[in-house]
Design an enzyme around this catalytic site. Structure first.
Site: not given
Ligand code: MTE
Ligand code: MOS
Length: 779
Positions: A322, A725
């Site tokens: 990535r 992300e």
């Molecule tokens: N937001 C919060 N509050 N806590 C989290 O741990 N993880 C992030 C993001 N936002 C996270 C977050 C990461 S690394 C990812 S991949 C995505 O949320 C995963 O959730 P989604 O696919 O539902 O967006």
């Molecule tokens: Mo998020 S780094 O893809 O859990």
């Protein structure tokens, strides 16, 4: 009743409405139940882990008698006590749960102890007498490259002929930058509690982004099968990628101990141990070589990435892929070569972290843009704009995917205007001319982030929906909740589809016995995948209800319309719950599964080509900073963000993701510094030495906007876009604003060498390198 009004505003919790996170009231009152809050069963044993004190050593002998003899200790396990596979590695099975006779990082688990209390277990774990024979340790990615120490083979992505293009370019620059890693610092640390069930079956509560993988790894370690193991997770207190693969170690140890003792077992790491024992964002050393014309158009770039993977592969393959896929960010690079080394070091195995390698790749090309601009004495934004992907031309990525949804040009123009970029650049110039000690800086950086797992097979999801006879709904899907609001969004999709108020829908814990074989909630794809799967389940039941209503009321199926908690049947209507009751009487199935797989994606890993991403999410940020050139101290003064969410499922939640992601990225690039000593010990394993941003680090003037309802051109769930992300990478603007402020102490054309994170120390070093170029500076 009136049916002419838009149904989108009619029910509570419709798609697009800014309702609060379903657990917000529980989060703020402290009532939300996390794994450690679950009522403890009778006879619970508490576990602690005995860790390696050496980075790379053979274990000559180990005396556990003092551990066994300690007060309250019930049992101790070592590697030979594992009945199945000694592995907790997700892809390549190279990650021991308990070290065999070789340890490969300080903090590696060697044994586990079970005791009647947490304190007893933790005290006993320190009593082992271990005799090590030290081996040479590789502690740095560059050392690893020199010694050809890799967890996976190096990969190369090329387009065009970068060697030739570099030779013929009007200008050339070369550089190297060190980019630090990042600890996840989730508020809830790693934890698992395992309960014994009939016939040796295991039930696991775990704080995990990937219950299905835990189930498989626990089955393999205990010599059981998937059917014998159930994993549940209602919510995590943050994951950020740190709970994608890492919970397996914790849960496997607890499961092994339950299997042995027949008692419920809980393993909760304290913060120090969590930071020493679990993987982080990969730090990178980035070398670049760029050729460009006198207007700043890039002819060719060559990158060499060396990333610290630590002692095993974990998810490093996909993470580094990535990084390669994002070394273009939003720019068309006609000739490119990227070599990616996945370095094996004798440090903890690094893992997923918000952006999954993307931020590191994007950091590299933004460095190039910044250096080119400073070399030519052109505003860095102009160089960035000149190199943006085009629409209908210059729109093919180095991996062969056409950028069909490019909105970066308009988005940046809009932000450029709304942030007052031009006049602020002028203001800053005159401020800096007058101000001797304090200097200001500004930067606008773009984000283009690819959405989908690059491993095509992971882009699938399932859901399970029940409707009870009172018309209320039980919703389950393969996604996990870590604070990002996924559960709320998926419930909104179901509410919209069934046209019922969201408070009629029960959001339930992720559970491997309800939805099997789910992918990790990761790659920001949670709502894209699970939203669609839940929508499919809702449509199945809605179809059955429609057919029943048509028959029962004697109307055409097309004349059955679900709207606002009612179902219109021809000229009359029935309440939704009444229709459900009638359908049940008529023996209609009110339970369904749903499934979704992302269409049109494919990718050949051998050649690094294809369409790995379903679409791209865009954003841009302008950050303005001030630095003190005597101390390196700095403040973030103002931030303007414009971010693309497609048609947002929930603007309030998306806003939280944008703000939170940005601040987390700013922490990575400014204050969060991981330091290892020469013995390979992590020195920054607690909040006293590892500084994450706090509320006082939020910019004084913070203007965040979601791009007005631009529908995703792909047919995603209600045309929304992933948001988890991408906003983290908006924080690149903070680092480049700091660099801009530093550069003001010298004239145009001067290279600025600033390491990331740009801590006050790094800023001061960069300033002094410009002020006293003859002095030797340490990095
Ligand atoms: N937001 C919060 N509050 N806590 C989290 O741990 N993880 C992030 C993001 N936002 C996270 C977050 C990461 S690394 C990812 S991949 C995505 O949320 C995963 O959730 P989604 O696919 O539902 O967006
Ligand atoms: Mo998020 S780094 O893809 O859990």
């Amino acid at each position: 009743m009136a049916v002419s009004e838009s149904p989108l505003s009619a029910i509570k919790g419709s798609v697009g409405s800014s309702i609060p996170h379903d657990s917000a009231h529980l989060h703020v009152s402290g009532e939300a139940s996390y794994t450690d809050d679950i009522a403890e069963p009778r006879d619970l044993l508490h576990l602690a882990v005995g860790m390696s004190e050496r980075a790379h050593a053979r274990i000559k002998s180990i005396d556990l008698q003092p551990v066994r003899d300690a007060a309250g200790v019930v049992d101790v396990i070592v590697v030979d006590d594992i009945p199945g596979e000694n592995n907790c590695g997700p892809v390549i099975h190279d990650d021991p749960i308990l070290a065999p006779n070789l340890v490969q990082y300080v903090g590696q688990a060697i044994f586990a102890v079970a005791a009647e209390t947490v304190d007893a277990a933790r005290k006993a774990a320190r009593l082992a007498i271990i005799d090590y024979e030290d081996l040479d340790a590789i502690l740095d990615p560059l050392d690893a490259v020199e010694k050809q120490s890799f967890v996976l083979p190096s990969e190369t992505l090329t387009r065009g002929d970068s060697t030739r293009a570099l030779e013929s370019a009007a200008n050339r620059l070369q550089g190297r930058v060190h980019l630090g890693g990042q600890d996840h610092f989730y508020l809830e640390g790693q934890i698992a509690m395992v309960l014994p069930r009939d016939d040796g079956d295991l039930f696991i509560f775990s704080s995990t982004q990937h219950p299905g993988e835990l189930q498989a790894l626990i089955a393999a370690a205990t010599g059981k099968q998937a059917k014998d193991v159930v994993v549940e997770c209602r919510r995590m207190g943050g994951g950020f990628g740190g709970k994608e693969s890492q919970p397996a170690l914790i849960a496997c140890i607890a499961a092994l101990m339950t299997q042995r003792t027949g008692r419920a077992c809980k393993l909760r790491l304290d913060r120090d141990d969590d930071m020493k024992m679990t993987g982080k964002r990969h730090d990178f050393v980035i070398d670049y070589n760029v050729g460009f014309d006198s207007d700043g158009h890039i002819d060719a770039v060559e990158f060499v990435f060396a990333s610290r993977c630590g002692m095993s592969a974990d998810l490093s393959g996909a993470i580094n892929d990535r990084a390669m896929f994002h070394c273009d960010n939003a720019y068309y690079l006609p000739n490119l070569s990227v070599v990616s080394h996945r370095c094996k070091t004798h440090t903890v195995s690094n893992t997923a972290f918000r952006g999954f390698g993307g931020p590191q790749g994007m950091f590299g090309i933004e460095c190039v843009m910044d250096d080119v601009a400073r070399h030519l004495g052109i505003d860095a934004l102009d160089v960035r704009r000149r190199n943006f992907y085009g629409v209908g031309e210059r729109d093919i990525t180095p991996y062969g995917q056409k950028v069909k949804d490019n909105i970066i040009v308009e988005l940046v123009e809009q932000l450029h205007a709304s942030s007052g970029y031009v006049s602020r650049v002028a203001d800053i110039k005159s401020f800096n001319a007058e101000s001797e000690i304090l200097k200001r800086g500004i930067a606008l950086t773009p984000v283009k982030f690819g959405i989908a797992f690059t491993a095509t097979h992971l882009n699938q999801a399932g859901a399970l929906l029940h409707i009870y006879t009172d018309g209320t709904v039980h919703l389950n899907h393969g996604g996990t909740e870590m604070g990002q609001g996924l559960f709320t969004k998926v419930a909104q999709v179901v509410a919209e589809e069934l046209q019922i108020d969201i408070d009629q829908i029960k959001i339930t814990a992720s559970d491997t016995s309800k939805v099997p074989n789910a992918s990790a909630t990761a790659a920001s794809s949670g709502s894209d995948l699970n939203g669609k799967a839940a929508q499919a389940a809702a449509r199945t039941i809605k179809g059955r209800l429609s057919r029943f209503a048509a028959e029962h009321f004697g109307v055409a199926e097309a004349d059955v319309v679900f709207t606002r908690n009612e179902v219109i049947v021809g000229d009359s209507s029935v309440p939704f719950k009444e229709l459900v009751r009638l359908a049940w009487f008529a023996r209609t199935s009110l339970s369904a599964t749903g499934f979704y797989k992302t269409p049109d994606i494919h990718y050949d890993r051998e050649t690094f080509s294809g369409r790995p991403f379903y679409y791209y999410t865009y954003g841009a940020a302008v950050s303005e900073v001030i630095i003190d050139t005597l101390t390196g101290e700095n403040r973030l003064l103002r931030v303007d963000i414009l971010h693309d969410c497609g048609k947002s499922l929930n603007p309030a939640i998306d806003m939280g993701q944008i703000e939170g992601g940005f601040i987390q990225g700013a922490g990575w690039l400014t204050t969060e510094e991981l330091c290892w000593n020469e013995k390979g010990e992590l020195m920054t394993y607690a909040p006293s030495t590892y500084k994450i941003p706090t509320s006082s680090d939020v910019p004084i003037d913070f203007r965040v906007q979601i791009l007005e309802s631009v529908a995703n051109r792909e047919e995603t769930v209600f045309r929304s876009k992933a948001v988890g992300e991408p906003p983290l990478m908006l924080a690149l603007s903070v680092y480049y604003a700091l660099k801009d402020a530093v550069s003001s102490v010298a004239g145009d054309g001067q290279r600025v060498s600033l390491q990331a994170p740009a801590t006050p120390e790094a800023v001061l070093n960069a300033v002094r390198a410009l002020q006293y170029p003859d002095e030797t500076q340490h990095a």
